[in-house]
Design a protein around this motif. Sequence first.
Motif, PDB file in Angstrom:
ATOM      1  N   HIS A  86      46.212  30.457  48.010  1.00  0.00           N
ATOM      2  CA  HIS A  86      45.592  30.116  46.723  1.00  0.00           C
ATOM      3  C   HIS A  86      44.420  31.062  46.459  1.00  0.00           C
ATOM      4  O   HIS A  86      44.440  31.777  45.471  1.00  0.00           O
ATOM      5  CB  HIS A  86      45.183  28.652  46.631  1.00  0.00           C
ATOM      6  CG  HIS A  86      46.267  27.699  47.034  1.00  0.00           C
ATOM      7  ND1 HIS A  86      47.606  28.007  46.923  1.00  0.00           N
ATOM      8  CD2 HIS A  86      46.228  26.448  47.574  1.00  0.00           C
ATOM      9  CE1 HIS A  86      48.341  27.010  47.360  1.00  0.00           C
ATOM     10  NE2 HIS A  86      47.528  26.038  47.771  1.00  0.00           N
ATOM     11  N   ALA A  87      43.413  31.070  47.304  1.00  0.00           N
ATOM     12  CA  ALA A  87      42.405  32.133  47.360  1.00  0.00           C
ATOM     13  C   ALA A  87      41.949  32.591  45.975  1.00  0.00           C
ATOM     14  O   ALA A  87      41.875  33.790  45.710  1.00  0.00           O
ATOM     15  CB  ALA A  87      42.955  33.315  48.168  1.00  0.00           C
ATOM     16  N   VAL A  88      41.609  31.641  45.100  1.00  0.00           N
ATOM     17  CA  VAL A  88      41.291  32.006  43.718  1.00  0.00           C
ATOM     18  C   VAL A  88      39.993  32.803  43.601  1.00  0.00           C
ATOM     19  O   VAL A  88      39.766  33.483  42.593  1.00  0.00           O
ATOM     20  CB  VAL A  88      41.227  30.756  42.808  1.00  0.00           C
ATOM     21  CG1 VAL A  88      42.555  30.039  42.774  1.00  0.00           C
ATOM     22  CG2 VAL A  88      40.113  29.806  43.232  1.00  0.00           C
ATOM     23  N   GLU A  89      39.155  32.754  44.639  1.00  0.00           N
ATOM     24  CA  GLU A  89      37.934  33.557  44.627  1.00  0.00           C
ATOM     25  C   GLU A  89      38.009  34.714  45.614  1.00  0.00           C
ATOM     26  O   GLU A  89      36.985  35.275  46.024  1.00  0.00           O
ATOM     27  CB  GLU A  89      36.713  32.689  44.930  1.00  0.00           C
ATOM     28  CG  GLU A  89      36.381  31.672  43.856  1.00  0.00           C
ATOM     29  CD  GLU A  89      35.085  30.920  44.143  1.00  0.00           C
ATOM     30  OE1 GLU A  89      34.350  31.304  45.072  1.00  0.00           O
ATOM     31  OE2 GLU A  89      34.800  29.947  43.421  1.00  0.00           O
ATOM     32  N   ASN A 121      41.933  35.841  35.987  1.00  0.00           N
ATOM     33  CA  ASN A 121      43.290  36.381  35.926  1.00  0.00           C
ATOM     34  C   ASN A 121      43.405  37.745  36.608  1.00  0.00           C
ATOM     35  O   ASN A 121      44.510  38.177  36.944  1.00  0.00           O
ATOM     36  CB  ASN A 121      43.749  36.507  34.471  1.00  0.00           C
ATOM     37  CG  ASN A 121      44.008  35.159  33.835  1.00  0.00           C
ATOM     38  OD1 ASN A 121      43.966  34.123  34.496  1.00  0.00           O
ATOM     39  ND2 ASN A 121      44.263  35.150  32.535  1.00  0.00           N
ATOM     40  N   GLU A 122      42.267  38.393  36.806  1.00  0.00           N
ATOM     41  CA  GLU A 122      42.259  39.716  37.445  1.00  0.00           C
ATOM     42  C   GLU A 122      42.165  39.630  38.970  1.00  0.00           C
ATOM     43  O   GLU A 122      42.036  40.658  39.647  1.00  0.00           O
ATOM     44  CB  GLU A 122      41.083  40.540  36.904  1.00  0.00           C
ATOM     45  CG  GLU A 122      41.158  40.833  35.416  1.00  0.00           C
ATOM     46  CD  GLU A 122      40.666  39.675  34.547  1.00  0.00           C
ATOM     47  OE1 GLU A 122      40.868  39.719  33.321  1.00  0.00           O
ATOM     48  OE2 GLU A 122      40.078  38.712  35.113  1.00  0.00           O
ATOM     49  N   ASN A 123      42.224  38.432  39.518  1.00  0.00           N
ATOM     50  CA  ASN A 123      42.051  38.239  40.958  1.00  0.00           C
ATOM     51  C   ASN A 123      43.006  39.117  41.776  1.00  0.00           C
ATOM     52  O   ASN A 123      42.586  39.852  42.678  1.00  0.00           O
ATOM     53  CB  ASN A 123      42.264  36.756  41.295  1.00  0.00           C
ATOM     54  CG  ASN A 123      41.881  36.397  42.722  1.00  0.00           C
ATOM     55  OD1 ASN A 123      41.005  37.000  43.325  1.00  0.00           O
ATOM     56  ND2 ASN A 123      42.545  35.397  43.279  1.00  0.00           N
ATOM     57  N   ILE A 124      44.284  39.043  41.465  1.00  0.00           N
ATOM     58  CA  ILE A 124      45.293  39.774  42.249  1.00  0.00           C
ATOM     59  C   ILE A 124      45.056  41.288  42.185  1.00  0.00           C
ATOM     60  O   ILE A 124      44.971  41.947  43.234  1.00  0.00           O
ATOM     61  CB  ILE A 124      46.713  39.384  41.801  1.00  0.00           C
ATOM     62  CG1 ILE A 124      47.012  37.938  42.229  1.00  0.00           C
ATOM     63  CG2 ILE A 124      47.753  40.341  42.360  1.00  0.00           C
ATOM     64  CD1 ILE A 124      48.299  37.360  41.668  1.00  0.00           C
TER      65      ILE A 124
END
Length: 467
Positions: free
Chosen positions: A304-307, A340-343
């Motif tokens: 998940h690692a959203v941050e 949305n730019e996390n990846i």
Amino acid sequence: MIRGVKGSLLAAVSLALVGCAASGGETASASDKPAEKPVKFNKDPYPSTYKGYPARLTVVKGVTIFDGEGGRIDNGSIVMTSGKVSAVGGPGMELPTDADVIDGTGKFLTPGIIDIHSHLGDYPSPGVDAHSDGNEATSPTTPEVWSEHSVWPQDPGFSRALANGGVTSLQILPGSANLMGGRSITLKNVPSRTVQGMKFPGAPYGLKMACGENPKRVYGGKGRAPSTRMGNFAVNRATWQKAAAYKKKMDDGKAVDRDLAMETLAGVLSGEILVHNHCYRADEMALVIDMSKEFGYKVSTFHHAVEAYKIADILQKEGICSAMWADWWGFKMEAYDSVNENIPLVYKAGACTIVHSDDANQIQRLNQEAAKARAAGRRIGIDVSDEMAWTWLSYNPAKALGIGDKTGSLKPGKMADVVLWNGNPFSAYTRPEKVWIDGALMFDATDPKRRPVSDFELGQPGEGDVK
């Protein structure tokens, strides 16, 4: 009475003499017992029985190939022999003349998608209480449970993931109610009567762990620890401390009572079992890294690692993968700093980047999730090529699962887990046309007989649906 005492004394003397003779002159003691030999437990009591379906010598030619490791071949060809990739090359490659030949002109060919985070089988369809077998929410640490003992091979979600999503392998995890939820299992996405018949041969087990809101909410709601984030870490540390002591006894050759929970954790500390940690916030991921160093284990992947974008440099340095969604923002407090730019930001930092599902519907569209992440990256100046973005879907998850030497890319000698797409796979209009697993054609959109249907679906509305 006197005669009885004399008899007892004589018997005692005789026993003493026998003891001396047997021990080379040393008197034996009643407390001298032979040392107990440490018991060796079977580390694989439920071994894979997987056998690939019948494969044929197959050639796909004239196709655009993403090899899964960042390579691209235009007007390329692939040869699949005896379930393996035997050759991949450009237009000049020599091709066998006795193969089944498929013209891939205008189409794209990739390694099969690998979903590193799925609950198919342990939260199967239909989603009813009778099928809710993913969370053993009876204790905050349950490393003794194994997700494979909940997996229902008849889950229609497996064939949907294959036919709609091009998913050839997937990791089935326990849920995230617990700090330590139990062992995960990696499966080949093939029809089977038993979970062992799907079990990826040679894949290491994983341990599912979870940070943050879920465990503190579940157990705090029951009036027991943990009810806070500091409680999460305290329970984790106490459990790891116990596991380290258990492992030390075994390493020292001492006998231990068999403890299924400690066996799993000792396997992690030995590097045999990989840690997959549900964790949203950057600060908690950093703390988990510190805890892993304290007790001597390594995190394979934060899920998940959203941050992750906030500590992407740390993740790169530590060699830890991040398995992420493209855009699951704000559905709980932990997800409020998702972007949305996390990846693409994690990718730009050079860290291991993975797109995952955690959802029975999204697993059917992981190629589109990767496309959304690429679009978000372009908006801030991070342009990721098609062929590099495919590493997020096949080779990186394969490495994180410990199977990167066997699958995840189209290299000679690897499993022929292959998808032929009817267009660019990053288009919302593209679908899998054919899917091979170990060189066996498991799905063919042009042949209704090659559309897998589980026994549970037979006669049901929507049977074999591939919309």
